[in-house]
Design an enzyme around this catalytic site. Sequence first.
Site, PDB file in Angstrom:
ATOM      1  N   ARG A   8       0.804  -1.223   0.000  1.00  0.00           N
ATOM      2  CA  ARG A   8       0.000   0.000   0.000  1.00  0.00           C
ATOM      3  C   ARG A   8       0.843   1.283   0.000  1.00  0.00           C
ATOM      4  NH1 ARG A   8      -2.273  -2.824  -1.271  1.00  0.00           N
ATOM      5  NH2 ARG A   8      -3.974  -3.742  -0.135  1.00  0.00           N
ATOM      6  N   SER A  38     -10.835   1.649   3.029  1.00  0.00           N
ATOM      7  CA  SER A  38     -10.174   1.488   4.337  1.00  0.00           C
ATOM      8  C   SER A  38      -9.560   2.812   4.749  1.00  0.00           C
ATOM      9  CB  SER A  38      -9.050   0.457   4.239  1.00  0.00           C
ATOM     10  OG  SER A  38      -9.569  -0.747   3.728  1.00  0.00           O
ATOM     11  N   GLU A  55      -4.659   5.751   5.498  1.00  0.00           N
ATOM     12  CA  GLU A  55      -4.383   5.418   4.091  1.00  0.00           C
ATOM     13  C   GLU A  55      -4.594   6.618   3.156  1.00  0.00           C
ATOM     14  OE1 GLU A  55      -5.846   1.512   2.479  1.00  0.00           O
ATOM     15  OE2 GLU A  55      -6.554   2.803   0.867  1.00  0.00           O
TER      16      GLU A  55
END
Length: 366
Positions: free
Chosen positions: A176, A254, A358
């Site tokens: 990520r 998320s 994120e």
Amino acid sequence: MARVTDRDHFEASVSENVSLAPLTTLQIGGSARYFAEVRSSEQMLSGIQWAAWRGVPLFVLGGGSNIVVSDQGFPGLVLHNVISGIEMQPAAGDSMLVTAGSGEHWDDLVKLAVANNLAGVECLSGIPGSVGATPIQNVGAYGQEVSDTMVRLTALDTVAGATVVMESTDCGFAYRTSRFKTADSGRFVVTSVTYRLHLNGEPGIRYAELRRYLEERGNERASLGEVRDAVLAIRRAKAMVIDPADPDSRSVGSFFVNPVVPLDALAEIERKMEGDSQSTAAVPWFRVPGGMVKLSAAWLIEHSGFARGYQHGRVGLSSKHTLAIVTREGGTAREVMELAGEIQEKVWAKFGVMLVPEPGFVGLEC
Ligand SMILES: Cc1cc2nc3c(=O)[nH]c(=O)nc-3n(C[C@H](O)[C@H](O)[C@H](O)COP(=O)(O)OP(=O)(O)OC[C@H]3O[C@@H](n4cnc5c(N)ncnc54)[C@H](O)[C@@H]3O)c2cc1C
């Protein structure tokens, strides 16, 4: 610098005080002081040069599905990237090089790939946003990441004012993240991305939840199209597909990445859970390279006192997933940040793990 004529031409396309909320999936935040839609890399370069000439900060906006925009908005120029076009070029070993303009919708590319029997991105079905944003956080889901198939990208270097071509190995991809989210954050504007997909390739059915879903339906040998449908169904059940009829999909997906910690940190968390008379739950974890383990951020949040549907003013947690912060009518970025902070504090207090957000923050100090 741009020739005066280029600058004048670009200036004609600039609007002022454009509301950003409708261009984001959280649907919150203030206005861009300056705003322009960009259809080509030449226009993108003019925009970059215009911002430098005016001495204002620059932000490149794709689908707005991974950002939180400040209630005060953004004081500089927002370039809304809609660079389009998809080309396919047969390559060695039954592979196909698929090159897409960075403003294309990612899921349109996935749909096209599956329709052409090209394997490699089917598990990334239903992820909102643009092609150009996929390398930024090495978009991933259900056992695939874009770094598995991305060959190269073309970008504009805002520092050198030049076009650069980067191979996948130059991008610093990890779970990520990439160099575009870390050391070179904001420096490169991606204008096109090339992926290598495999004609008649096997679908990727590695992720346990996806495999279970297919097994339960007696479909272990699912086609690419069936895997896409399965991923979409699993995602819909968690409000992880944008659906205007589902208020739980007003999110950035998320909100926190799953923390990757050393083994001894896991042992410490397990000890804490043993001492917790309220819970007998085992801590879920997955081994990752480098002797580290990946924890479930959703699990840590749930075991720190947050239930699905938890409310904080006009924002809250999705009623389907504790990892998604969702906004309701009238919600603000301030409320989102307060809730995110409350979650971080409680998870830290209980487990000694600091959750890392994120999404990117636009016009916000974090
Ligand atoms: C319901 C939902 C589900 C999601 N599920 C997933 C998931 O499963 N996996 C996953 O990884 N993500 C997921 N996401 C997050 C998000 O969709 C992805 O990160 C997506 O790639 C963001 O694309 P975007 O075009 O919307 O980027 P934006 O939100 O517009 O921008 C995000 C960041 O990328 C930068 N950026 C955008 N375009 C460019 C460009 N051309 N060049 C340089 N920088 C650029 C922006 O400046 C910003 O910093 C989900 C989001 C939602 C809302």
